[in-house]
Design a protein around this motif. Sequence first.
Motif, short mmCIF file in Angstrom:
data_model
loop_
_atom_site.label_atom_id
_atom_site.label_comp_id
_atom_site.label_asym_id
_atom_site.label_seq_id
_atom_site.Cartn_x
_atom_site.Cartn_y
_atom_site.Cartn_z
N ASP A 198 41.84 30.49 48.08
CA ASP A 198 42.97 29.57 48.28
C ASP A 198 43.68 29.30 46.96
O ASP A 198 44.91 29.36 46.86
N GLY A 199 42.88 28.97 45.94
CA GLY A 199 43.47 28.67 44.64
C GLY A 199 44.18 29.86 44.05
O GLY A 199 45.29 29.75 43.51
N PHE A 200 43.56 31.03 44.14
CA PHE A 200 44.13 32.25 43.57
C PHE A 200 45.49 32.57 44.19
O PHE A 200 46.43 32.98 43.48
N ASP A 231 40.93 31.38 36.11
CA ASP A 231 39.65 30.81 36.53
C ASP A 231 39.30 31.24 37.95
O ASP A 231 38.16 31.61 38.25
N TYR A 232 40.28 31.16 38.86
CA TYR A 232 40.02 31.57 40.25
C TYR A 232 39.70 33.06 40.32
O TYR A 232 38.80 33.47 41.05
N PRO A 376 53.79 38.24 39.91
CA PRO A 376 53.21 39.35 39.13
C PRO A 376 51.95 39.91 39.80
O PRO A 376 51.12 39.16 40.30
N GLU A 377 51.84 41.23 39.81
CA GLU A 377 50.71 41.88 40.47
C GLU A 377 49.43 41.69 39.67
O GLU A 377 49.43 41.69 38.43
N ARG A 378 48.31 41.50 40.38
CA ARG A 378 47.01 41.34 39.75
C ARG A 378 45.99 42.19 40.48
O ARG A 378 46.09 42.38 41.69
N THR A 379 44.99 42.65 39.75
CA THR A 379 43.90 43.42 40.33
C THR A 379 42.64 42.55 40.31
O THR A 379 42.27 42.02 39.27
N LEU A 380 42.03 42.41 41.47
CA LEU A 380 40.82 41.59 41.55
C LEU A 380 39.57 42.39 41.33
O LEU A 380 38.65 41.97 40.64
N TYR A 381 39.48 43.58 41.98
CA TYR A 381 38.25 44.36 41.94
C TYR A 381 38.51 45.72 41.32
O TYR A 381 39.55 46.33 41.55
N ASP A 382 37.56 46.19 40.54
CA ASP A 382 37.68 47.52 39.93
C ASP A 382 37.42 48.60 40.96
O ASP A 382 36.73 48.39 41.94
#
Length: 382
Positions: A198-200, A231-232, A376-382
């Motif tokens: 939710d925060g992310f 942090d999230y 902006p695009e972000r990557t969570l998992y490799d």
Amino acid sequence: MPRSSPDLLTHFLHAQETLYGPITTLPSSASTWTPPPHSGGHQGRYLWTDAIGVLNFLTLHHIHPSPPSPTHYLTLATRLIHTVHNTLGRTRTNPPTYLPNASPAHPLSGGLRIGKPSSTGPDSDGQYHHYLTLWMFALNRTSVASGEGKWNDLAVELGKAIHPRFFVGQKRDRMVWKMDVGLEKVLVGSEGNLDPLDGFVVFRLVQAYKQSTIPQDVGDGKGVLEDEIEDYARILKRKGRQRVAADMLDLGMTLWTAHWFTGREEWADELVGRGGEVVYDLFEDDRCLDRDMRFRLAFREFGAAMGIRCVAEQEAEKDRAVDLKVYADRIVECWKPHMNDAEEDELTPITQVMYASALIPGAFQRGFFGPEPVVPERTLYD
């Protein structure tokens, strides 16, 4: 975004009016309207219910074919926001005072109370992270719908106030479920399944809107709420692949949250795909709608319908999306005969507003008000 049928709009309005009175025919101007204390909770206000109430008013602002005035429902949304801030942004004392760290100039710097009826006990008042992020989302959507940045600025204020209070551990790598009213004491130390997600998502939407209003040559290049978002992301990476629960409300909110980034970020596409599999299992294998209605909660199932519709709207040309929409329709049709004549109880307010959002998700949906600010695009998992 397609307009809704007259039948859907009629049921939507009826559900909203069970809480907020005759909103289509107010005896006075919308600008002087006082929301009746029918949302449940302390002094008639409950944060989750009223957050959805605000979003439903924003939906009406965008789709109602003949409102009493062009800004009628938008004004009702902002009047409800002010009422919630004046009630849940203050203590339960008589007379009430601002929550710690809040003030007239910064009304949300102390967070917002849940609105639980009791001040003590196992189900006491306090602050829930997922209620607060939903309220931030409602404030953000109010700015998107109105073009007035002050509502999103309040979301930024609220996010900065609550974020550090829900993070614990030496490395601040874990969250807690519930804080006390003053955000000083942990009441429930377990970590919610969806709180980091939710925060992310919500903090990024709030950040994107704020950044879209700041001239490019102003600032230090670091986006507002950037540290909080990191942090999230750190917690989500620590947890690994997001768990998709079979609980209807949790499932629906998972789909809703992830749909904001489907087609853009791999983690969201994967999460919606796994969520769709859980939907199929619940309806086809477990035959969840065949269970005795006495042992089911309508508002939780309406949460599933809302999330399913948000996904289906974004992926309307995909076979999976079409199939999922059928399940949302089945939930609504299952409960529709019971919505107008059911006995009122403590769950009636939350059931009715979530019924409206299950019928027409509207403001919950990505792109409902038009093009969204660039996130902006972000990557969570490799």
